[in-house]
Design a protein around this motif. Structure first.
Motif, PDB file in Angstrom:
ATOM      1  N   PHE A 170     -11.309  -2.834   7.581  1.00  0.00           N
ATOM      2  CA  PHE A 170     -11.426  -1.435   7.191  1.00  0.00           C
ATOM      3  C   PHE A 170     -10.402  -0.562   7.920  1.00  0.00           C
ATOM      4  CE2 PHE A 170     -13.331   2.819   6.880  1.00  0.00           C
ATOM      5  CZ  PHE A 170     -13.473   2.888   5.503  1.00  0.00           C
ATOM      6  N   THR A 171     -10.085  -0.898   9.154  1.00  0.00           N
ATOM      7  CA  THR A 171      -9.048  -0.153   9.885  1.00  0.00           C
ATOM      8  C   THR A 171      -7.712  -0.259   9.163  1.00  0.00           C
ATOM      9  OG1 THR A 171     -10.205  -0.538  11.975  1.00  0.00           O
ATOM     10  CG2 THR A 171      -7.892   0.112  12.118  1.00  0.00           C
ATOM     11  N   LEU A 172      -7.392  -1.441   8.658  1.00  0.00           N
ATOM     12  CA  LEU A 172      -6.162  -1.611   7.882  1.00  0.00           C
ATOM     13  C   LEU A 172      -6.231  -0.803   6.591  1.00  0.00           C
ATOM     14  CD1 LEU A 172      -5.634  -5.462   8.319  1.00  0.00           C
ATOM     15  CD2 LEU A 172      -4.427  -3.619   9.505  1.00  0.00           C
ATOM     16  N   THR A 173      -7.393  -0.792   5.969  1.00  0.00           N
ATOM     17  CA  THR A 173      -7.582  -0.017   4.745  1.00  0.00           C
ATOM     18  C   THR A 173      -7.378   1.474   5.025  1.00  0.00           C
ATOM     19  OG1 THR A 173      -9.124  -1.660   3.874  1.00  0.00           O
ATOM     20  CG2 THR A 173      -9.229   0.535   2.900  1.00  0.00           C
ATOM     21  N   LEU A 174      -7.932   1.955   6.135  1.00  0.00           N
ATOM     22  CA  LEU A 174      -7.741   3.357   6.510  1.00  0.00           C
ATOM     23  C   LEU A 174      -6.250   3.684   6.663  1.00  0.00           C
ATOM     24  CD1 LEU A 174     -10.572   4.012   9.133  1.00  0.00           C
ATOM     25  CD2 LEU A 174     -10.340   5.092   6.898  1.00  0.00           C
ATOM     26  N   ASN A 175      -5.509   2.801   7.338  1.00  0.00           N
ATOM     27  CA  ASN A 175      -4.080   3.036   7.537  1.00  0.00           C
ATOM     28  C   ASN A 175      -3.326   3.055   6.213  1.00  0.00           C
ATOM     29  OD1 ASN A 175      -4.369   3.238  10.313  1.00  0.00           O
ATOM     30  ND2 ASN A 175      -4.008   1.064  10.641  1.00  0.00           N
ATOM     31  N   THR A 176      -3.684   2.168   5.305  1.00  0.00           N
ATOM     32  CA  THR A 176      -3.052   2.139   3.978  1.00  0.00           C
ATOM     33  C   THR A 176      -3.357   3.423   3.226  1.00  0.00           C
ATOM     34  OG1 THR A 176      -3.208  -0.272   3.913  1.00  0.00           O
ATOM     35  CG2 THR A 176      -2.904   0.859   1.802  1.00  0.00           C
ATOM     36  N   TRP A 177      -4.629   3.845   3.247  1.00  0.00           N
ATOM     37  CA  TRP A 177      -5.008   5.089   2.573  1.00  0.00           C
ATOM     38  C   TRP A 177      -4.238   6.265   3.161  1.00  0.00           C
ATOM     39  CZ3 TRP A 177     -10.999   4.292   2.909  1.00  0.00           C
ATOM     40  CH2 TRP A 177     -11.426   3.429   1.877  1.00  0.00           C
ATOM     41  N   LEU A 178      -4.129   6.315   4.490  1.00  0.00           N
ATOM     42  CA  LEU A 178      -3.450   7.434   5.132  1.00  0.00           C
ATOM     43  C   LEU A 178      -2.000   7.525   4.669  1.00  0.00           C
ATOM     44  CD1 LEU A 178      -3.519   9.805   7.049  1.00  0.00           C
ATOM     45  CD2 LEU A 178      -3.038   8.217   8.932  1.00  0.00           C
ATOM     46  N   ASP A 179      -1.312   6.403   4.618  1.00  0.00           N
ATOM     47  CA  ASP A 179       0.079   6.403   4.133  1.00  0.00           C
ATOM     48  C   ASP A 179       0.160   6.906   2.695  1.00  0.00           C
ATOM     49  OD1 ASP A 179       0.968   5.409   6.552  1.00  0.00           O
ATOM     50  OD2 ASP A 179       1.062   3.330   5.861  1.00  0.00           O
ATOM     51  N   THR A 180      -0.738   6.421   1.846  1.00  0.00           N
ATOM     52  CA  THR A 180      -0.754   6.833   0.436  1.00  0.00           C
ATOM     53  C   THR A 180      -1.048   8.326   0.313  1.00  0.00           C
ATOM     54  OG1 THR A 180      -1.498   4.628  -0.227  1.00  0.00           O
ATOM     55  CG2 THR A 180      -1.860   6.420  -1.801  1.00  0.00           C
ATOM     56  N   ILE A 181      -2.010   8.816   1.078  1.00  0.00           N
ATOM     57  CA  ILE A 181      -2.394  10.227   1.019  1.00  0.00           C
ATOM     58  C   ILE A 181      -1.257  11.116   1.505  1.00  0.00           C
ATOM     59  CG2 ILE A 181      -3.958  11.944   2.030  1.00  0.00           C
ATOM     60  CD1 ILE A 181      -6.074   9.623   2.016  1.00  0.00           C
ATOM     61  N   LYS A 182      -0.616  10.721   2.588  1.00  0.00           N
ATOM     62  CA  LYS A 182       0.502  11.526   3.103  1.00  0.00           C
ATOM     63  C   LYS A 182       1.629  11.618   2.077  1.00  0.00           C
ATOM     64  CE  LYS A 182      -0.103  11.226   8.082  1.00  0.00           C
ATOM     65  NZ  LYS A 182       0.507  10.791   9.345  1.00  0.00           N
ATOM     66  N   ARG A 183       1.923  10.516   1.394  1.00  0.00           N
ATOM     67  CA  ARG A 183       2.964  10.549   0.354  1.00  0.00           C
ATOM     68  C   ARG A 183       2.546  11.470  -0.789  1.00  0.00           C
ATOM     69  NH1 ARG A 183       3.299   5.076   1.486  1.00  0.00           N
ATOM     70  NH2 ARG A 183       2.110   4.503  -0.370  1.00  0.00           N
TER      71      ARG A 183
END
Length: 190
Positions: free
Chosen positions: A164-177
């Motif tokens: 889930f920590t990896l998922t959070l990091n992926t989501w954060l990158d997508t959201i920032k873009r």
């Protein structure tokens, strides 16, 4: 050759809300829901040790909330009670940022899963929740008193799983873009 268009980036700040935000909470609630929760209800949320209430502000108007979200910590579950983005800021990625922040906070609080109710007619919200992995777990008949509409019960598990920590990091990158495309720069305040 045309000159490139300069886009000013606005800071989108996500923070824990306090009593100083009460007026802005009620204004945002009125704009989004027509007065779903009262000033007293938001005050109770702010005072409850089991409630996490987050909001987004911009560098343009820090006294105005562009979005908000709340969850109740019940046993090992984050029960998301409200998620709203002001109509003038919708479809820019702010809902994703607020939902991400709620799920990140739930993870940091050690909660195992998240759940919420949503109107079946609220297709935009359902799409948002599904992007974050929520699945339909059931239905509450005639849940919404204003029109007796059912509520879908959505569920997201494994918030404490290592991936889930990896998922959070992926989501954060997508959201920032996504936010950047709309002219926003995401920051988190304490």
């Amino acid at each position: 050759m045309p000159l490139p268009i300069s886009v000013n980036t606005l800071n989108l700040e996500i923070q824990s809300l306090t009593h100083k935000h009460l007026g802005a909470l009620v204004e945002l609630d009125q704009a989004c829901f027509g007065g779903l929760w009262t000033l007293d209800a938001y005050q109770r949320e702010l005072e409850s040790p089991n409630s996490v209430l987050l909001g987004s502000t911009s560098s343009l108007a820090s006294n105005e909330l562009s979005g908000m979200g709340c969850f109740w910590s019940i046993l090992d579950e984050a029960h998301i009670t409200i998620l709203a983005v002001h109509p003038r800021y919708q479809n820019q990625g702010l809902g994703q940022a607020v939902l991400f922040s709620l799920l990140k906070a739930a993870h940091e609080h050690g909660l195992e899963r998240a759940t919420l109710e949503v109107r079946p007619s609220n297709v935009g919200a359902i799409n948002l929740y599904q992007k974050f992995g929520f699945k339909t777990a059931g239905r509450r008949r005639r849940y919404y008193k204003d029109n007796d509409e059912d509520a879908l019960i959505l569920w997201l598990g494994d918030i404490q799983a290592p991936q889930f920590t990896l998922t959070l990091n992926t989501w954060l990158d997508t959201i920032k873009r996504r936010l950047n495309k709309s002219g926003w720069n995401l920051t988190f305040l304490n």
